[in-house]
Design a protein around this motif. Structure first.
Motif, PDB file in Angstrom:
ATOM      1  N   ASP A 232     -28.063 -23.933  31.606  1.00 19.40           N
ATOM      2  CA  ASP A 232     -27.151 -24.022  30.458  1.00 19.40           C
ATOM      3  C   ASP A 232     -26.662 -25.440  30.211  1.00 19.40           C
ATOM      4  OD1 ASP A 232     -27.358 -21.254  30.157  1.00 19.40           O
ATOM      5  OD2 ASP A 232     -25.679 -20.904  31.523  1.00 19.40           O
ATOM      6  N   GLU A 233     -27.306 -26.422  30.802  1.00 21.77           N
ATOM      7  CA  GLU A 233     -26.919 -27.810  30.527  1.00 21.77           C
ATOM      8  C   GLU A 233     -27.257 -28.147  29.070  1.00 21.77           C
ATOM      9  OE1 GLU A 233     -28.252 -32.029  32.447  1.00 21.77           O
ATOM     10  OE2 GLU A 233     -27.539 -30.471  33.829  1.00 21.77           O
ATOM     11  N   ASN A 234     -26.375 -28.857  28.427  1.00 20.81           N
ATOM     12  CA  ASN A 234     -26.517 -29.085  26.985  1.00 20.81           C
ATOM     13  C   ASN A 234     -27.403 -30.273  26.635  1.00 20.81           C
ATOM     14  OD1 ASN A 234     -24.842 -26.932  26.238  1.00 20.81           O
ATOM     15  ND2 ASN A 234     -23.009 -28.165  26.587  1.00 20.81           N
ATOM     16  N   THR A 235     -27.577 -31.212  27.554  1.00 18.25           N
ATOM     17  CA  THR A 235     -28.312 -32.437  27.225  1.00 18.25           C
ATOM     18  C   THR A 235     -29.823 -32.171  27.254  1.00 18.25           C
ATOM     19  OG1 THR A 235     -26.563 -33.728  28.264  1.00 18.25           O
ATOM     20  CG2 THR A 235     -28.654 -34.849  27.836  1.00 18.25           C
ATOM     21  N   GLN A 277     -31.148 -25.941  27.347  1.00 21.00           N
ATOM     22  CA  GLN A 277     -30.648 -24.573  27.413  1.00 21.00           C
ATOM     23  C   GLN A 277     -31.749 -23.524  27.267  1.00 21.00           C
ATOM     24  OE1 GLN A 277     -27.539 -24.702  24.386  1.00 21.00           O
ATOM     25  NE2 GLN A 277     -25.993 -24.652  25.992  1.00 21.00           N
ATOM     26  N   SER A 278     -32.954 -23.960  26.907  1.00 24.34           N
ATOM     27  CA  SER A 278     -34.047 -22.999  26.718  1.00 24.34           C
ATOM     28  C   SER A 278     -34.702 -22.603  28.029  1.00 24.34           C
ATOM     29  CB  SER A 278     -35.109 -23.606  25.792  1.00 24.34           C
ATOM     30  OG  SER A 278     -35.760 -24.705  26.427  1.00 24.34           O
ATOM     31  N   GLY A 282     -35.530 -22.211  37.506  1.00 15.58           N
ATOM     32  CA  GLY A 282     -36.901 -22.215  37.984  1.00 15.58           C
ATOM     33  C   GLY A 282     -37.438 -23.633  38.064  1.00 15.58           C
ATOM     34  N   THR A 283     -38.712 -23.744  38.458  1.00 18.09           N
ATOM     35  CA  THR A 283     -39.389 -25.036  38.556  1.00 18.09           C
ATOM     36  C   THR A 283     -40.439 -25.108  37.457  1.00 18.09           C
ATOM     37  OG1 THR A 283     -39.047 -25.124  40.949  1.00 18.09           O
ATOM     38  CG2 THR A 283     -40.763 -26.544  40.034  1.00 18.09           C
ATOM     39  N   TYR A 284     -40.403 -26.176  36.675  1.00 15.44           N
ATOM     40  CA  TYR A 284     -41.318 -26.353  35.550  1.00 15.44           C
ATOM     41  C   TYR A 284     -42.047 -27.687  35.711  1.00 15.44           C
ATOM     42  CZ  TYR A 284     -38.282 -22.728  33.711  1.00 15.44           C
ATOM     43  OH  TYR A 284     -37.557 -21.571  33.555  1.00 15.44           O
ATOM     44  N   GLN A 285     -43.368 -27.625  35.583  1.00 17.50           N
ATOM     45  CA  GLN A 285     -44.175 -28.826  35.646  1.00 17.50           C
ATOM     46  C   GLN A 285     -44.786 -29.093  34.264  1.00 17.50           C
ATOM     47  OE1 GLN A 285     -46.066 -29.537  39.823  1.00 17.50           O
ATOM     48  NE2 GLN A 285     -46.589 -27.449  39.236  1.00 17.50           N
ATOM     49  N   VAL A 312     -34.741 -26.575  37.298  1.00 16.38           N
ATOM     50  CA  VAL A 312     -33.533 -26.001  36.700  1.00 16.38           C
ATOM     51  C   VAL A 312     -32.851 -25.129  37.750  1.00 16.38           C
ATOM     52  CG1 VAL A 312     -32.568 -24.632  34.828  1.00 16.38           C
ATOM     53  CG2 VAL A 312     -34.623 -26.015  34.430  1.00 16.38           C
ATOM     54  N   ASN A 313     -31.704 -25.589  38.213  1.00 20.36           N
ATOM     55  CA  ASN A 313     -30.967 -24.838  39.224  1.00 20.36           C
ATOM     56  C   ASN A 313     -29.964 -23.898  38.554  1.00 20.36           C
ATOM     57  OD1 ASN A 313     -32.256 -26.088  41.382  1.00 20.36           O
ATOM     58  ND2 ASN A 313     -30.794 -27.771  41.426  1.00 20.36           N
ATOM     59  N   PRO A 314     -29.774 -22.726  39.132  1.00 20.62           N
ATOM     60  CA  PRO A 314     -28.820 -21.786  38.522  1.00 20.62           C
ATOM     61  C   PRO A 314     -27.395 -22.312  38.600  1.00 20.62           C
ATOM     62  CG  PRO A 314     -29.548 -20.977  40.668  1.00 20.62           C
ATOM     63  CD  PRO A 314     -30.391 -22.186  40.358  1.00 20.62           C
ATOM     64  N   THR A 315     -26.686 -22.178  37.504  1.00 25.96           N
ATOM     65  CA  THR A 315     -25.271 -22.531  37.486  1.00 25.96           C
ATOM     66  C   THR A 315     -24.477 -21.371  38.077  1.00 25.96           C
ATOM     67  OG1 THR A 315     -25.538 -23.911  35.522  1.00 25.96           O
ATOM     68  CG2 THR A 315     -23.313 -23.130  36.006  1.00 25.96           C
ATOM     69  N   PRO A 316     -23.531 -21.646  38.964  1.00 27.63           N
ATOM     70  CA  PRO A 316     -22.729 -20.542  39.513  1.00 27.63           C
ATOM     71  C   PRO A 316     -22.053 -19.758  38.392  1.00 27.63           C
ATOM     72  CG  PRO A 316     -22.338 -22.575  40.720  1.00 27.63           C
ATOM     73  CD  PRO A 316     -23.150 -22.955  39.518  1.00 27.63           C
ATOM     74  N   LYS A 317     -21.954 -18.481  38.585  1.00 28.69           N
ATOM     75  CA  LYS A 317     -21.288 -17.614  37.605  1.00 28.69           C
ATOM     76  C   LYS A 317     -20.164 -16.863  38.313  1.00 28.69           C
ATOM     77  CE  LYS A 317     -25.264 -17.031  34.549  1.00 28.69           C
ATOM     78  NZ  LYS A 317     -26.015 -18.137  35.164  1.00 28.69           N
ATOM     79  N   PRO A 318     -19.049 -17.549  38.541  1.00 31.63           N
ATOM     80  CA  PRO A 318     -17.943 -16.890  39.244  1.00 31.63           C
ATOM     81  C   PRO A 318     -17.360 -15.754  38.415  1.00 31.63           C
ATOM     82  CG  PRO A 318     -17.264 -19.034  38.386  1.00 31.63           C
ATOM     83  CD  PRO A 318     -18.741 -18.934  38.159  1.00 31.63           C
TER      84      PRO A 318
END
Length: 636
Positions: A232-235, A277-278, A282-285, A312-318
């Motif tokens: 969910d990173e915006n950049t 954000q798309s 996961g890991t993308y090459q 892309v690492n998962p963002t914590p969802k507290p």
């Protein structure tokens, strides 16, 4: 002598056709058109190569001269280094271990089963290791590219491959440009050196693939080929490639999400932008493939840029409850669910904690406020908040703790002291979540109401006493003969009830439930029941039929003097259904009368006087009494 001449002849032949020097691709490489890694398996030894080699296969860790084996690693035999297979990250992969023949021969040969592109440069290479741990005869190989009719198109000789001080794999190979009229070739590796004391080698990862212009690639206009972001990173991420070579090249970006390379059909320039954000975690090459436009449709003609990796690492969802209400003195539980990681809590009064779900004991009003937690997993973090309100205790009240109702009636209950109300049990209540439900229980019931002000709870109770309604049962109708008495069979039920009989005439005690009655004529009595608690009363009637007492003569003198000539029964008219039968001592019927016939007897049978004597009567009154019997004496 013959061996020497054969070797010289082969070498002279090769010197005539060799037109290339050792040179592996310095630019970009395509996916291998041929990749021989000898497979993999659970057994230590792999299967033979068949016609791909002129050597003899043995399933042995120490093949003799002119033999080979397929195995996971070369076992040290004192003369050889211990060497695992070359294929990266493939511990179950095999290599080809060769003990060279005394005569030159083909180590390996195969057809390139894919159509090649004309006027395109390809690299033919293999990884080789001299296994000798001492100085001896050195391996010497020739790489050959042939047309399908076995015409030699190009060759390359490794020269002597010297021993190394430790087990070492080294890649050997050369570049080859396809003629305009050639699109299918064979590749071959030949042993040039004689066998004997030495010339023992390992072979792995034989490749044949396109070689193109030098391509570099990086992230966000840098030379970095790896980028880690959070979900969910915006950049957005920009990846680009720089190509040194022909201006007429065509480009296409590809992505591998773990299931192989997939074309990104709209990305045909040297730069592409990835909306951050798309991408789910996961890991993308990514890589850019390039080729001349005329050859671009064939994957065998393309070369590829270095791989750019995006992690892309998962963002914590507290997960927390956004609002918590706590009563003074109770514990505040800052419960957190969701992603694992490290935790940092802050709150009122400089509160801090690194526990996942900290507990604040004995809450006071000063603990009210917003508590915030930052959850960090790797380089990614997220924030959640809980608004805590601490309330003073409440006092639960009901208007009456005990109320009375009659069976079938209802009553309103009333509680106060809070914001929410919960009644139990629900049986007989119009609602359980209001302060003032209507109660209609069928039996005495204790109701509890839990009163809450949003944090504190108290429970109080109210008993609803249900008084059973009055029920009267005077019993079934009865009959007696004048002068007799009978006990009335009254029954009652209900709570807190009294009773009495009316009228009281001819009753021994009208306040008894089972009084004795001796009425001289027909009489109806009423059992009256009333409630001391004001509930509705009840009544029930019973009728007593009083039959006249029969006077039955036992003698008549039917002699015609008008005195006692006829057998008459006084009061028999009170029994209209009565039936009479008179028989002689032999049981012969002398006289009978039904309910509608005459009830008197003149001492005759069929108009003739019966003899003087004794006769017997039976009278059925049909009133529930037993049949009356006796004797009649005829005198004249």
């Amino acid at each position: 002598m013959n061996k020497t001449i054969l070797t010289v002849t082969v070498c002279c032949f090769l010197s005539c056709i060799t037109k290339t020097f050792s040179q592996t691709c310095q630019g970009s490489l395509g996916d291998p058109v041929v990749h021989i890694d000898f497979g993999r398996g659970s057994n230590f030894f792999g299967p033979p190569l068949g016609s791909n080699t002129s050597y003899t296969y043995v399933a042995s860790g120490q093949p003799s001269d002119g033999s080979y084996t397929i195995e996971k690693s070369v076992n040290s035999g004192g003369a050889w280094y211990l060497l695992p297979n070359h294929t990266p990250n493939d511990p179950d992969g095999y290599l080809m271990m060769i003990n060279a023949s005394y005569n030159p021969g083909i180590f390996y040969e195969t057809d390139v089963a894919t159509d090649l592109c004309p006027n395109t440069t390809y690299e033919f290479a293999a990884w080789v290791s001299n296994l000798l741990a001492f100085s001896g005869i050195k391996p010497n190989l020739t790489f050959v590219i042939l047309a399908m009719d076995n015409q030699v198109l190009s060759t390359y000789s490794t020269g002597d491959i010297a021993e190394s001080s430790s087990p070492t794999w080294k890649q050997y190979g050369f570049l080859f440009s396809t003629p305009a009229n050639v699109n299918r070739v064979k590749i071959r590796i030949i042993n040039n050196a004689p066998g004997g004391s030495g010339n023992d080698l390992a072979l792995d990862d034989i490749t044949f693939r396109a070689c193109g212009p030098a391509i570099t690639a990086g992230v966000n206009n840098t030379s970095q080929t790896e980028k880690t972001i959070c979900e969910d990173e915006n950049t957005p991420i920009s990846i680009s490639a720089q190509v040194t070579g022909s201006a007429s090249l065509q480009y296409l970006w590809q992505r591998d999400s773990g299931s192989g390379w997939v074309d990104l059909s709209n990305e045909t320039s040297t730069q592409m932008t990835i909306p951050a954000q798309s991408l789910p975690p996961g890991t993308y090459q990514y890589r850019m493939v390039a080729a001349e436009a005329t050859n671009f449709s064939s994957p065998a003609c393309r070369t590829a840029s270095p791989i750019v990796k995006v992690q892309v690492n998962p963002t914590p969802k507290p997960l927390v409850t956004d609002h918590q209400r706590v009563c003074i003195g109770n514990a505040i539980i800052l419960e957190l669910n969701g992603t694992e990681g490290t935790y940092s809590w802050t709150g009122p009064n400089n509160y801090s904690s690194t526990a996942r779900s900290p507990v604040i004991e004995n809450a006071t009003l000063s603990h009210s406020g917003v508590y915030q937690v930052t959850v960090t997993s790797g380089d990614c973090s997220a924030v959640a908040q809980i608004n805590v309100e601490v309330f003073p205790p409440n006092i639960a009240v009901v208007d009456e703790q005990s109320v009375d109702i009659c069976e079938g009636a209802s009553i309103g209950l009333q509680a106060s002291g809070g914001v929410t109300y919960k009644w139990a049990p629900s049986t007989g209540l119009s609602a359980t979540d209001v302060a003032n439900p209507i109660a209609s229980p069928t039996i005495t019931t204790v109701y509890g109401v839990t009163v809450s002000n949003g944090a504190c709870e108290n429970t109080v109770y109210v008993i609803v006493n249900v008084y059973k309604k009055a029920v009267a049962d005077a019993g079934s109708n009865r009959s007696i003969i004048e002068g007799q008495s009978i006990t009335l069979n009254g029954k009652i039920s209900g709570d807190h009830v009294r009773y009495f009989w009316t009228p009281s005439n001819y009753l021994d005690d009208p306040s008894k439930l089972n009084p004795i009655a001796n009425p001289p004529q027909d009489m109806t009595y009423t059992l009256n029941v009333w409630s001391e608690k004001g509930c509705p009363g009840a009544s029930s009637d019973v009728s007593i039929k009083v039959y006249k007492k029969l006077e039955i003569p036992n003698t008549i003198t039917p002699n015609g003097d008008g005195i006692n000539d006829v057998w008459n029964i006084a009061a028999l008219e009170s029994y209209p259904e009565a039936e009479i039968k008179i028989v002689n001592r032999y049981g012969e019927r002398i006289f009978s009368s039904g309910s509608s016939g005459p009830k008197s007897w003149d001492g005759k049978r069929k108009g003739v006087n019966v003899p003087v004597g004794t006769y017997y009567y039976m009278i059925d009154l049909h009133d529930g009494q037993k049949t009356l019997t006796g004797s009649i004496t005829i005198l004249r």
